[in-house]
Design a protein around this motif. Structure first.
Motif, PDB file in Angstrom:
ATOM      1  N   LEU A 189       0.832  -1.192   0.000  1.00  0.00           N
ATOM      2  CA  LEU A 189       0.000   0.000   0.000  1.00  0.00           C
ATOM      3  C   LEU A 189       0.868   1.245   0.000  1.00  0.00           C
ATOM      4  N   GLY A 190       0.380   2.288  -0.637  1.00  0.00           N
ATOM      5  CA  GLY A 190       1.084   3.562  -0.680  1.00  0.00           C
ATOM      6  C   GLY A 190       0.217   4.598  -1.347  1.00  0.00           C
ATOM      7  N   GLY A 191       0.674   5.821  -1.333  1.00  0.00           N
ATOM      8  CA  GLY A 191      -0.094   6.923  -1.896  1.00  0.00           C
ATOM      9  C   GLY A 191       0.042   7.021  -3.406  1.00  0.00           C
ATOM     10  N   PRO A 192      -0.688   7.962  -3.994  1.00  0.00           N
ATOM     11  CA  PRO A 192      -0.631   8.160  -5.444  1.00  0.00           C
ATOM     12  C   PRO A 192       0.622   8.932  -5.851  1.00  0.00           C
ATOM     13  N   GLY A 193       0.921   8.890  -7.126  1.00  0.00           N
ATOM     14  CA  GLY A 193       2.013   9.699  -7.657  1.00  0.00           C
ATOM     15  C   GLY A 193       3.260   8.896  -7.967  1.00  0.00           C
ATOM     16  N   GLU A 194       4.082   9.475  -8.849  1.00  0.00           N
ATOM     17  CA  GLU A 194       5.292   8.797  -9.307  1.00  0.00           C
ATOM     18  C   GLU A 194       6.319   8.630  -8.203  1.00  0.00           C
ATOM     19  N   ALA A 195       6.403   9.585  -7.279  1.00  0.00           N
ATOM     20  CA  ALA A 195       7.389   9.477  -6.206  1.00  0.00           C
ATOM     21  C   ALA A 195       7.105   8.263  -5.327  1.00  0.00           C
ATOM     22  N   GLU A 196       5.842   8.043  -4.972  1.00  0.00           N
ATOM     23  CA  GLU A 196       5.488   6.878  -4.154  1.00  0.00           C
ATOM     24  C   GLU A 196       5.742   5.590  -4.936  1.00  0.00           C
ATOM     25  N   ARG A 197       5.386   5.590  -6.199  1.00  0.00           N
ATOM     26  CA  ARG A 197       5.598   4.405  -7.030  1.00  0.00           C
ATOM     27  C   ARG A 197       7.076   4.062  -7.121  1.00  0.00           C
ATOM     28  N   ALA A 198       7.934   5.064  -7.311  1.00  0.00           N
ATOM     29  CA  ALA A 198       9.377   4.818  -7.404  1.00  0.00           C
ATOM     30  C   ALA A 198       9.929   4.324  -6.077  1.00  0.00           C
ATOM     31  N   MET A 199       9.454   4.874  -4.974  1.00  0.00           N
ATOM     32  CA  MET A 199       9.924   4.474  -3.658  1.00  0.00           C
ATOM     33  C   MET A 199       9.588   3.006  -3.370  1.00  0.00           C
ATOM     34  N   ALA A 200       8.417   2.580  -3.816  1.00  0.00           N
ATOM     35  CA  ALA A 200       7.970   1.212  -3.556  1.00  0.00           C
ATOM     36  C   ALA A 200       8.487   0.205  -4.563  1.00  0.00           C
ATOM     37  N   ALA A 201       9.016   0.661  -5.690  1.00  0.00           N
ATOM     38  CA  ALA A 201       9.355  -0.228  -6.805  1.00  0.00           C
ATOM     39  C   ALA A 201      10.262  -1.390  -6.420  1.00  0.00           C
ATOM     40  N   PRO A 202      11.325  -1.193  -5.623  1.00  0.00           N
ATOM     41  CA  PRO A 202      12.170  -2.343  -5.283  1.00  0.00           C
ATOM     42  C   PRO A 202      11.439  -3.433  -4.506  1.00  0.00           C
ATOM     43  N   VAL A 203      10.508  -3.041  -3.644  1.00  0.00           N
ATOM     44  CA  VAL A 203       9.733  -4.030  -2.893  1.00  0.00           C
ATOM     45  C   VAL A 203       8.755  -4.731  -3.822  1.00  0.00           C
ATOM     46  N   VAL A 204       8.132  -3.986  -4.712  1.00  0.00           N
ATOM     47  CA  VAL A 204       7.207  -4.577  -5.678  1.00  0.00           C
ATOM     48  C   VAL A 204       7.922  -5.632  -6.526  1.00  0.00           C
ATOM     49  N   ARG A 205       9.129  -5.295  -6.994  1.00  0.00           N
ATOM     50  CA  ARG A 205       9.871  -6.240  -7.842  1.00  0.00           C
ATOM     51  C   ARG A 205      10.286  -7.484  -7.076  1.00  0.00           C
ATOM     52  N   ALA A 206      10.621  -7.328  -5.804  1.00  0.00           N
ATOM     53  CA  ALA A 206      11.140  -8.455  -5.021  1.00  0.00           C
ATOM     54  C   ALA A 206      10.040  -9.336  -4.440  1.00  0.00           C
ATOM     55  N   LEU A 207       8.789  -8.874  -4.488  1.00  0.00           N
ATOM     56  CA  LEU A 207       7.670  -9.674  -3.973  1.00  0.00           C
ATOM     57  C   LEU A 207       6.639  -9.854  -5.089  1.00  0.00           C
ATOM     58  N   ASP A 212      -0.122  -5.607  -5.494  1.00  0.00           N
ATOM     59  CA  ASP A 212       0.417  -4.251  -5.574  1.00  0.00           C
ATOM     60  C   ASP A 212      -0.734  -3.257  -5.703  1.00  0.00           C
ATOM     61  N   LEU A 213      -0.988  -2.515  -4.610  1.00  0.00           N
ATOM     62  CA  LEU A 213      -2.049  -1.505  -4.617  1.00  0.00           C
ATOM     63  C   LEU A 213      -1.487  -0.110  -4.374  1.00  0.00           C
ATOM     64  N   ILE A 214      -0.206   0.089  -4.677  1.00  0.00           N
ATOM     65  CA  ILE A 214       0.407   1.410  -4.499  1.00  0.00           C
ATOM     66  C   ILE A 214      -0.347   2.440  -5.350  1.00  0.00           C
ATOM     67  N   GLY A 215      -0.909   3.429  -4.700  1.00  0.00           N
ATOM     68  CA  GLY A 215      -1.629   4.475  -5.417  1.00  0.00           C
ATOM     69  C   GLY A 215      -2.969   4.062  -5.978  1.00  0.00           C
ATOM     70  N   GLY A 216      -3.440   2.863  -5.624  1.00  0.00           N
ATOM     71  CA  GLY A 216      -4.648   2.354  -6.256  1.00  0.00           C
ATOM     72  C   GLY A 216      -5.913   2.464  -5.439  1.00  0.00           C
ATOM     73  N   LEU A 217      -5.832   3.008  -4.222  1.00  0.00           N
ATOM     74  CA  LEU A 217      -6.994   3.056  -3.342  1.00  0.00           C
ATOM     75  C   LEU A 217      -7.252   4.469  -2.839  1.00  0.00           C
ATOM     76  N   SER A 218      -8.516   4.797  -2.657  1.00  0.00           N
ATOM     77  CA  SER A 218      -8.856   5.995  -1.894  1.00  0.00           C
ATOM     78  C   SER A 218      -8.575   5.714  -0.414  1.00  0.00           C
TER      79      SER A 218
END
Length: 301
Positions: A189-207, A212-218
């Motif tokens: 989980l994480g907020g919207p926007g490219e900065a949050e997506r980039a911050m989470a990217a290494p965890v997303v790739r490794a799991l 992956d709901l980064i930026g996908g929820l209200s």
């Protein structure tokens, strides 16, 4: 009764203020409440009972946003004005009663400072409001009834972010056969926007097996999903506070920010602190031990 409630621009502080709002809702049934908050925090209050209106306060140069807010509320006579921003606004609108939280840093947890404006002791716990449609969206995304390990690998600045490889190692230790959450599904989980997506990217790739709901929820949808989770582990962030408010066992990971002031508050919430004040100083073993302590022992399940 009409209440004006002026709260934070940030999600975490806004969530911490929900306990005070919940107290007002319970003690003044039928009250019509106007909430003034920042744009990113708007969703915290979207499902709040008794909410008549949300005024989104967007910062402007020379503090002109306060004039904008005053123009929208000065024509109403308020039974109570609660100003958690410590501004002059509370004194400049017609009101039967007004309470203004003083600004500046001081000892103690933020939730105590907030409750202190109404002299509430102990402070009421934060709450997370969501609706049936938010729960339905969360259920549809999850798709099954497996236990959920929710992870919050992002934050609003890099110094608060635990290294990605440690999130991955912790998740592996918790969900492995024989682990305290054996067979659980990681949900990111994480907020919207490219900065949050980039911050989470290494965890997303490794799991790759994680949802992956980064930026996908209200925010209400995130609260509904977190209410279903067996455990949340995340950096010091608004999402951490939302998880604790939802009643989820919540572990906040702290380094440079003071857990004594901003640790998570909930029925089963705790913070684990890096000994040297740097997120790199927080080991996987320390986090695993703290996370396991939040979970029911096998004998009580």
């Amino acid at each position: 009764m009409r209440i004006l409630f002026v709260t934070s621009t940030r999600i975490g502080d806004a969530v911490l203020s929900t306990g005070l709002l919940d107290h007002l809702i319970r003690t003044h049934p039928g009250a019509r409440i106007t909430v003034a908050c920042g744009p990113v925090a708007e969703g915290v209050f979207a499902r709040m009972p008794g909410r008549e209106r949300t005024i989104v306060v967007t910062k402007r140069a020379l503090s002109l946003h306060w004039i904008d807010l005053w123009a929208q509320v000065a024509g109403t006579f308020w039974d109570l004005v609660v100003d958690l921003r410590g501004s002059a606004l509370g004194y400049l609108v017609p009101a039967r009663r007004r309470v203004v939280m003083r600004g500046g840093r001081r000892p103690g947890h933020r939730i105590g400072h907030i409750a202190g404006v109404l002299r509430l002791d102990p402070p009421p716990r934060p709450v997370a409001w969501f609706a049936e449609e938010d729960s339905a969206r969360a259920a549809a995304l999850l798709g099954d009834d497996r236990p959920i390990l929710a992870l919050g690998p992002t934050a609003n600045w890099a110094g608060k972010v635990w290294p990605a490889e440690r999130f991955v190692a912790l998740a592996g230790a918790l969900i492995a056969p024989g682990g305290p959450l054996a067979g659980a599904r990681p949900v990111l989980l994480g907020g919207p926007g490219e900065a949050e997506r980039a911050m989470a990217a290494p965890v997303v790739r490794a799991l790759p097996g994680a949802l992956d709901l980064i930026g996908g929820l209200s925010l209400p949808e995130a609260a509904a999903l977190l209410a279903r989770a067996s455990l949340f582990v995340g950096n010091d962030s608004g999402l951490m506070h939302l998880s604790a408010a939802a009643g989820t066992p919540t572990l906040g990971l702290f380094g440079p920010t003071p857990a004594s002031e901003y640790g998570p508050v909930g029925r089963a919430a705790r913070a684990v602190l890096a000994p040297d004040g740097r997120m790199e100083g927080l080991s996987v073993d320390m986090a695993r031990e703290a996370a396991t302590a939040l979970l029911p022992s096998p004998a009580t399940v």
